[in-house]
Motif scaffolding. Structure first.
Motif, PDB file in Angstrom:
ATOM      1  N   ARG A 131      15.370  13.663 -19.587  1.00 14.29           N
ATOM      2  CA  ARG A 131      15.400  12.508 -18.688  1.00 14.29           C
ATOM      3  C   ARG A 131      16.811  11.949 -18.576  1.00 14.29           C
ATOM      4  O   ARG A 131      17.272  11.582 -17.494  1.00 14.29           O
ATOM      5  N   GLN A 132      17.533  11.875 -19.695  1.00 11.98           N
ATOM      6  CA  GLN A 132      18.895  11.358 -19.666  1.00 11.98           C
ATOM      7  C   GLN A 132      19.814  12.282 -18.886  1.00 11.98           C
ATOM      8  O   GLN A 132      20.660  11.824 -18.120  1.00 11.98           O
ATOM      9  N   VAL A 133      19.667  13.592 -19.056  1.00 12.17           N
ATOM     10  CA  VAL A 133      20.485  14.549 -18.316  1.00 12.17           C
ATOM     11  C   VAL A 133      20.174  14.462 -16.826  1.00 12.17           C
ATOM     12  O   VAL A 133      21.088  14.480 -15.993  1.00 12.17           O
ATOM     13  N   THR A 134      18.907  14.341 -16.476  1.00 14.29           N
ATOM     14  CA  THR A 134      18.525  14.221 -15.074  1.00 14.29           C
ATOM     15  C   THR A 134      19.118  12.965 -14.453  1.00 14.29           C
ATOM     16  O   THR A 134      19.665  13.005 -13.344  1.00 14.29           O
ATOM     17  N   ASN A 135      19.039  11.852 -15.165  1.00 18.74           N
ATOM     18  CA  ASN A 135      19.624  10.613 -14.648  1.00 18.74           C
ATOM     19  C   ASN A 135      21.129  10.739 -14.493  1.00 18.74           C
ATOM     20  O   ASN A 135      21.703  10.245 -13.512  1.00 18.74           O
ATOM     21  N   LEU A 136      21.781  11.401 -15.429  1.00 21.93           N
ATOM     22  CA  LEU A 136      23.227  11.608 -15.343  1.00 21.93           C
ATOM     23  C   LEU A 136      23.585  12.467 -14.129  1.00 21.93           C
ATOM     24  O   LEU A 136      24.549  12.182 -13.415  1.00 21.93           O
ATOM     25  N   LEU A 137      22.810  13.504 -13.869  1.00 26.39           N
ATOM     26  CA  LEU A 137      23.062  14.362 -12.705  1.00 26.39           C
ATOM     27  C   LEU A 137      22.858  13.597 -11.401  1.00 26.39           C
ATOM     28  O   LEU A 137      23.622  13.776 -10.447  1.00 26.39           O
ATOM     29  N   ILE A 138      21.844  12.754 -11.346  1.00 26.89           N
ATOM     30  CA  ILE A 138      21.595  11.964 -10.138  1.00 26.89           C
ATOM     31  C   ILE A 138      22.752  11.007  -9.891  1.00 26.89           C
ATOM     32  O   ILE A 138      23.267  10.905  -8.761  1.00 26.89           O
ATOM     33  N   VAL A 139      23.192  10.311 -10.920  1.00 22.43           N
ATOM     34  CA  VAL A 139      24.307   9.370 -10.773  1.00 22.43           C
ATOM     35  C   VAL A 139      25.575  10.113 -10.379  1.00 22.43           C
ATOM     36  O   VAL A 139      26.327   9.666  -9.503  1.00 22.43           O
ATOM     37  N   SER A 140      25.816  11.262 -10.986  1.00 17.42           N
ATOM     38  CA  SER A 140      26.999  12.059 -10.644  1.00 17.42           C
ATOM     39  C   SER A 140      26.948  12.514  -9.191  1.00 17.42           C
ATOM     40  O   SER A 140      27.968  12.496  -8.496  1.00 17.42           O
ATOM     41  N   GLY A 141      25.791  12.914  -8.723  1.00 17.49           N
ATOM     42  CA  GLY A 141      25.638  13.332  -7.333  1.00 17.49           C
ATOM     43  C   GLY A 141      25.882  12.200  -6.356  1.00 17.49           C
ATOM     44  O   GLY A 141      26.536  12.388  -5.325  1.00 17.49           O
ATOM     45  N   VAL A 142      25.381  11.023  -6.673  1.00 15.98           N
ATOM     46  CA  VAL A 142      25.592   9.869  -5.796  1.00 15.98           C
ATOM     47  C   VAL A 142      27.070   9.505  -5.763  1.00 15.98           C
ATOM     48  O   VAL A 142      27.632   9.246  -4.684  1.00 15.98           O
ATOM     49  N   LEU A 143      27.718   9.489  -6.919  1.00 16.71           N
ATOM     50  CA  LEU A 143      29.149   9.181  -6.950  1.00 16.71           C
ATOM     51  C   LEU A 143      29.970  10.234  -6.211  1.00 16.71           C
ATOM     52  O   LEU A 143      30.927   9.898  -5.507  1.00 16.71           O
ATOM     53  N   ALA A 144      29.594  11.501  -6.342  1.00 15.15           N
ATOM     54  CA  ALA A 144      30.303  12.560  -5.627  1.00 15.15           C
ATOM     55  C   ALA A 144      30.116  12.407  -4.115  1.00 15.15           C
ATOM     56  O   ALA A 144      31.068  12.613  -3.347  1.00 15.15           O
ATOM     57  N   ALA A 145      28.909  12.043  -3.693  1.00 12.15           N
ATOM     58  CA  ALA A 145      28.662  11.851  -2.267  1.00 12.15           C
ATOM     59  C   ALA A 145      29.486  10.684  -1.722  1.00 12.15           C
ATOM     60  O   ALA A 145      30.059  10.778  -0.630  1.00 12.15           O
ATOM     61  N   ILE A 146      29.584   9.604  -2.470  1.00 13.09           N
ATOM     62  CA  ILE A 146      30.393   8.463  -2.043  1.00 13.09           C
ATOM     63  C   ILE A 146      31.864   8.859  -1.979  1.00 13.09           C
ATOM     64  O   ILE A 146      32.569   8.527  -1.023  1.00 13.09           O
ATOM     65  N   PHE A 147      32.334   9.597  -2.968  1.00 15.17           N
ATOM     66  CA  PHE A 147      33.717  10.053  -2.993  1.00 15.17           C
ATOM     67  C   PHE A 147      34.019  10.957  -1.791  1.00 15.17           C
ATOM     68  O   PHE A 147      35.048  10.807  -1.128  1.00 15.17           O
ATOM     69  N   MET A 148      33.123  11.887  -1.493  1.00 19.48           N
ATOM     70  CA  MET A 148      33.321  12.778  -0.352  1.00 19.48           C
ATOM     71  C   MET A 148      33.298  12.000   0.963  1.00 19.48           C
ATOM     72  O   MET A 148      34.066  12.291   1.880  1.00 19.48           O
ATOM     73  N   LEU A 149      32.434  11.009   1.057  1.00 18.20           N
ATOM     74  CA  LEU A 149      32.371  10.187   2.257  1.00 18.20           C
ATOM     75  C   LEU A 149      33.669   9.410   2.450  1.00 18.20           C
ATOM     76  O   LEU A 149      34.182   9.321   3.576  1.00 18.20           O
ATOM     77  N   VAL A 150      34.212   8.881   1.374  1.00 19.44           N
ATOM     78  CA  VAL A 150      35.471   8.143   1.464  1.00 19.44           C
ATOM     79  C   VAL A 150      36.603   9.086   1.896  1.00 19.44           C
ATOM     80  O   VAL A 150      37.417   8.744   2.740  1.00 19.44           O
ATOM     81  N   LEU A 151      36.635  10.290   1.316  1.00 20.57           N
ATOM     82  CA  LEU A 151      37.666  11.240   1.716  1.00 20.57           C
ATOM     83  C   LEU A 151      37.517  11.675   3.168  1.00 20.57           C
ATOM     84  O   LEU A 151      38.495  11.877   3.880  1.00 20.57           O
ATOM     85  N   TRP A 152      36.292  11.823   3.629  1.00 23.56           N
ATOM     86  CA  TRP A 152      36.026  12.279   4.989  1.00 23.56           C
ATOM     87  C   TRP A 152      36.412  11.210   6.006  1.00 23.56           C
ATOM     88  O   TRP A 152      36.886  11.508   7.100  1.00 23.56           O
ATOM     89  N   LEU A 153      36.238   9.917   5.651  1.00 24.59           N
ATOM     90  CA  LEU A 153      36.525   8.827   6.581  1.00 24.59           C
ATOM     91  C   LEU A 153      37.995   8.429   6.591  1.00 24.59           C
ATOM     92  O   LEU A 153      38.383   7.628   7.440  1.00 24.59           O
ATOM     93  N   ARG A 154      38.802   8.937   5.709  1.00 30.04           N
ATOM     94  CA  ARG A 154      40.221   8.584   5.690  1.00 30.04           C
ATOM     95  C   ARG A 154      40.996   9.222   6.786  1.00 30.04           C
ATOM     96  O   ARG A 154      40.828  10.125   7.394  1.00 30.04           O
TER      97      ARG A 154
END
Length: 60
Positions: free
Chosen positions: A37-60
């Motif tokens: 459960r902890q690993v799954t939650n960590l992967l979900i949070v990492s995915g959301v942060l990566a998506a936000i990071f990619m969105l910020v890079l794409w909009l620059r």
């Protein structure tokens, strides 16, 4: 007799019982928190942060 122990009695025994019941129901529905459960939650949070990071890079 208990004057020297200010926290010996709960301020709200009904609130403590309600909190216990909620935690017990959560434990019954979800099971104890474990490694998977902890690993799954960590992967979900990492995915959301990566998506936000990619969105910020794409909009620059």
């Amino acid at each position: 007799m208990d004057d020297n122990r200010p926290f010996s009695h709960s301020a709200d025994p009904h609130g403590a019982k309600a909190n216990f019941d909620v935690n017990e129901q959560k434990l019954h529905n979800e099971g104890p928190p474990g490694f998977i459960r902890q690993v799954t939650n960590l992967l979900i949070v990492s995915g959301v942060l990566a998506a936000i990071f990619m969105l910020v890079l794409w909009l620059r």
